[in-house]
Design a protein around this motif. Structure first.
Motif, PDB file in Angstrom:
ATOM      1  N   VAL A  98       0.819  -1.218   0.000  1.00 16.06           N
ATOM      2  CA  VAL A  98       0.000   0.000   0.000  1.00 16.06           C
ATOM      3  C   VAL A  98       0.850   1.265   0.000  1.00 16.06           C
ATOM      4  CG1 VAL A  98      -1.944  -1.105   1.149  1.00 16.06           C
ATOM      5  CG2 VAL A  98      -0.183   0.027   2.526  1.00 16.06           C
ATOM      6  N   TYR A  99       2.166   1.136   0.209  1.00  9.78           N
ATOM      7  CA  TYR A  99       3.033   2.307   0.335  1.00  9.78           C
ATOM      8  C   TYR A  99       3.859   2.537  -0.920  1.00  9.78           C
ATOM      9  CZ  TYR A  99       1.902   2.165   5.295  1.00  9.78           C
ATOM     10  OH  TYR A  99       1.232   2.176   6.487  1.00  9.78           O
ATOM     11  N   PHE A 100       3.983   3.802  -1.280  1.00  9.36           N
ATOM     12  CA  PHE A 100       4.803   4.254  -2.401  1.00  9.36           C
ATOM     13  C   PHE A 100       6.027   4.930  -1.805  1.00  9.36           C
ATOM     14  CE2 PHE A 100       6.191   6.760  -5.930  1.00  9.36           C
ATOM     15  CZ  PHE A 100       5.613   6.258  -7.091  1.00  9.36           C
ATOM     16  N   GLY A 101       7.187   4.309  -1.931  1.00 12.18           N
ATOM     17  CA  GLY A 101       8.406   4.827  -1.323  1.00 12.18           C
ATOM     18  C   GLY A 101       8.855   6.131  -1.951  1.00 12.18           C
ATOM     19  N   GLN A 113      12.712   7.166   5.740  1.00  9.94           N
ATOM     20  CA  GLN A 113      12.137   6.968   4.409  1.00  9.94           C
ATOM     21  C   GLN A 113      10.713   7.524   4.373  1.00  9.94           C
ATOM     22  OE1 GLN A 113      11.427   2.877   3.175  1.00  9.94           O
ATOM     23  NE2 GLN A 113      11.798   3.393   1.026  1.00  9.94           N
ATOM     24  N   LEU A 114      10.488   8.485   3.476  1.00  7.72           N
ATOM     25  CA  LEU A 114       9.156   9.029   3.272  1.00  7.72           C
ATOM     26  C   LEU A 114       8.305   8.091   2.427  1.00  7.72           C
ATOM     27  CD1 LEU A 114      10.111  12.702   2.277  1.00  7.72           C
ATOM     28  CD2 LEU A 114       9.084  12.004   4.453  1.00  7.72           C
ATOM     29  N   THR A 115       6.994   8.227   2.555  1.00  8.81           N
ATOM     30  CA  THR A 115       6.074   7.632   1.593  1.00  8.81           C
ATOM     31  C   THR A 115       5.264   8.759   0.967  1.00  8.81           C
ATOM     32  OG1 THR A 115       4.378   7.246   3.291  1.00  8.81           O
ATOM     33  CG2 THR A 115       5.940   5.458   2.849  1.00  8.81           C
ATOM     34  N   LYS A 120       3.151   8.440   6.053  1.00 12.24           N
ATOM     35  CA  LYS A 120       3.925   7.545   6.907  1.00 12.24           C
ATOM     36  C   LYS A 120       5.414   7.729   6.634  1.00 12.24           C
ATOM     37  CE  LYS A 120       2.099   4.625   8.956  1.00 12.24           C
ATOM     38  NZ  LYS A 120       1.506   4.617  10.312  1.00 12.24           N
ATOM     39  N   VAL A 121       6.206   7.723   7.720  1.00 18.61           N
ATOM     40  CA  VAL A 121       7.667   7.766   7.628  1.00 18.61           C
ATOM     41  C   VAL A 121       8.208   6.534   8.331  1.00 18.61           C
ATOM     42  CG1 VAL A 121       9.755   9.069   8.138  1.00 18.61           C
ATOM     43  CG2 VAL A 121       7.603  10.290   7.722  1.00 18.61           C
ATOM     44  N   PHE A 122       9.050   5.784   7.643  1.00 17.47           N
ATOM     45  CA  PHE A 122       9.667   4.604   8.238  1.00 17.47           C
ATOM     46  C   PHE A 122      11.079   4.960   8.703  1.00 17.47           C
ATOM     47  CE2 PHE A 122       6.715   2.729   5.030  1.00 17.47           C
ATOM     48  CZ  PHE A 122       5.839   2.160   5.946  1.00 17.47           C
ATOM     49  N   VAL A 123      11.441   4.484   9.886  1.00 12.78           N
ATOM     50  CA  VAL A 123      12.753   4.769  10.462  1.00 12.78           C
ATOM     51  C   VAL A 123      13.484   3.451  10.685  1.00 12.78           C
ATOM     52  CG1 VAL A 123      14.011   5.918  12.320  1.00 12.78           C
ATOM     53  CG2 VAL A 123      11.745   6.761  11.645  1.00 12.78           C
ATOM     54  N   PRO A 138       2.483  15.217   7.695  1.00 15.30           N
ATOM     55  CA  PRO A 138       1.132  15.630   7.317  1.00 15.30           C
ATOM     56  C   PRO A 138       0.926  15.923   5.837  1.00 15.30           C
ATOM     57  CG  PRO A 138       2.273  17.445   8.374  1.00 15.30           C
ATOM     58  CD  PRO A 138       3.150  16.240   8.518  1.00 15.30           C
ATOM     59  N   TYR A 139       2.013  16.088   5.085  1.00 12.30           N
ATOM     60  CA  TYR A 139       1.899  16.423   3.667  1.00 12.30           C
ATOM     61  C   TYR A 139       2.302  15.224   2.813  1.00 12.30           C
ATOM     62  CZ  TYR A 139       2.177  20.987   5.916  1.00 12.30           C
ATOM     63  OH  TYR A 139       1.989  22.058   6.753  1.00 12.30           O
ATOM     64  N   GLU A 140       2.239  15.394   1.502  1.00 18.05           N
ATOM     65  CA  GLU A 140       2.811  14.373   0.635  1.00 18.05           C
ATOM     66  C   GLU A 140       4.324  14.319   0.876  1.00 18.05           C
ATOM     67  OE1 GLU A 140       1.917  14.813  -3.490  1.00 18.05           O
ATOM     68  OE2 GLU A 140      -0.210  14.336  -3.226  1.00 18.05           O
ATOM     69  N   GLY A 141       4.900  13.128   0.748  1.00 21.74           N
ATOM     70  CA  GLY A 141       6.345  12.981   0.830  1.00 21.74           C
ATOM     71  C   GLY A 141       6.935  12.898  -0.569  1.00 21.74           C
ATOM     72  N   TRP A 142       7.915  13.737  -0.854  1.00 25.99           N
ATOM     73  CA  TRP A 142       8.610  13.690  -2.141  1.00 25.99           C
ATOM     74  C   TRP A 142      10.105  13.460  -1.889  1.00 25.99           C
ATOM     75  CZ3 TRP A 142       6.767  16.332  -7.150  1.00 25.99           C
ATOM     76  CH2 TRP A 142       5.388  16.204  -7.292  1.00 25.99           C
ATOM     77  N   GLY A 143      10.891  14.531  -1.808  1.00 26.39           N
ATOM     78  CA  GLY A 143      12.324  14.371  -1.620  1.00 26.39           C
ATOM     79  C   GLY A 143      12.758  14.630  -0.187  1.00 26.39           C
ATOM     80  N   MET A 144      13.970  14.144   0.151  1.00 23.56           N
ATOM     81  CA  MET A 144      14.503  14.384   1.497  1.00 23.56           C
ATOM     82  C   MET A 144      16.026  14.364   1.465  1.00 23.56           C
ATOM     83  SD  MET A 144      13.388  12.730   5.153  1.00 23.56           S
ATOM     84  CE  MET A 144      13.449  11.017   4.637  1.00 23.56           C
TER      85      MET A 144
END
Length: 267
Positions: A98-101, A113-115, A120-123, A138-144
C-alpha cells in the motif's frame, strides 16, 4: 497521481504553493536574479537497475542507498543498498504494497524513508536496516536530504521544510523562487556545502537553491544526459536522483527506470 501528471509550466515558475503559509525567507520576488547556468562534464557511467523507479538516492559509506516507488499492481517499493561499480544489491527492504516509497536520508545513524500519500515515515537502524519505528508526516512525501542536523523535505510544492528528526515537527519553511516567481514540483534533494540541489519533477534540470533566501542561484541542464540512456525516452522515465561524492567532489545522477548512473563534475 504525482508520477503520471503532466507538468508543462514548471520552469516558468507557475503553480501553487503548499497550503502551509508560514514560509520564511529573505527573498523579494522583484529582486531575484536570473540563476547562473552551470556546465558539467560526464566523468564516469555506472549500471543502474532499469526496474528501479528512483525516488530517493544518496551515497553513504561508499554504498548507494536508493528508495524506489511503485505500489499495488504496478510493483513494490523498496529500500536498496548496493555497490556503485557493479550494481550488486547488498541489502533490500520491501515496503508493504500500500506504500509508495519516496525520499530517504540519514541522521544520527538512523535512516528515514518518506512515503508519498500515506503520511507515513519509516525509520530504520543502521547498518542492519531493521525498522525501529514509524512516524507521521502531514503532507505528501517527495524528496529528502539533511544538513547533518535537520531533515529537509520537499512535498511537490515550492517549499522546503526543515524538520526535527526526533518528532518530525517543522522547524522552518523555505519558499523557493526563481526569477519568474515560486518554483513548484521540487522533488529529490541533496544538501552540499550549505546549498540544496533539487530535481524539478518532469524536467531535465537540477536547480541549486540558497536555503538562506530560497533563491534559485543556479541551474544544470541535463537534457543531454537523459538522451544518453540506451533505451527510448518515455514520459515517466524522468530525471530523478542526485547523490554527492564528497571524496571526489562529483555528483551521481540518474532517473526513474534508467539503466545508467552518470557521474558528473560541475564546472
Amino acid at each position: 497521481m504525482k508520477k503520471y501528471l503532466i507538468v508543462s509550466l514548471v520552469l516558468l515558475g507557475f503553480g501553487c504553493k503548499n497550503n502551509k503559509s508560514n514560509s520564511q525567507n529573505n527573498n523579494d520576488d522583484a529582486t531575484v536574479k536570473t540563476p547562473t547556468s552551470i556546465s558539467y562534464k560526464v566523468v564516469n557511467v555506472f549500471p543502474h537497475d532499469p526496474n528501479s523507479f528512483t525516488e530517493g538516492f544518496f551515497l553513504h559509506d561508499g554504498k548507494v542507498f536508493e528508495s524506489t516507488g511503485l505500489k499495488g499492481n504496478t510493483g513494490t517499493s523498496k529500500l536498496l543498498v548496493y555497490d556503485l561499480q557493479t550494481g550488486k544489491v547488498a541489502q533490500s527492504v520491501s515496503l508493504p504494497s500500500v506504500y509508495f516509497g519516496e525520499g530517504i536520508s540519514i541522521v544520527n545513524n538512523k535512516l528515514y524513508q518518506l512515503t508519498w500519500q500515506k503520511h507515513k515515515v519509516f525509520v530504520y537502524d543502521l547498518p542492519s536496516l531493521n525498522k525501529v519505528k514509524e512516524m507521521t508526516w502531514p503532507y505528501e512525501g517527495w524528496g529528502m536530504t539533511t544538513d547533518g542536523k535537520n531533515l529537509i523535505i520537499s512535498t511537490g510544492s515550492s517549499n522546503l521544510y526543515y524538520v526535527n528528526p526526533e518528532d518530525f515537527s517543522v522547524i522552518k519553511t523555505i519558499a523557493v523562487s526563481n526569477s519568474y516567481g515560486p518554483l513548484p514540483m521540487i522533488n529529490e534533494l541533496e544538501y552540499v556545502d550549505g546549498v540544496v540541489y533539487a530535481n524539478i519533477w518532469e524536467t531535465n534540470s537540477i536547480v541549486k537553491i540558497d536555503p538562506k533566501t530560497g533563491a534559485v542561484i543556479g541551474t544544470i541542464d541535463l537534457t543531454n544526459i537523459r538522451q544518453q540512456n540506451s533505451v527510448p525516452v518515455v514520459e515517466d522515465d524522468v530525471l530523478n536522483g542526485i547523490a554527492y561524492d564528497s571524496a571526489k567532489n562529483t555528483f551521481l545522477v540518474t532517473g526513474k527506470n534508467w539503466p545508467k548512473i552518470f557521474e558528473i563534475k560541475l564546472n
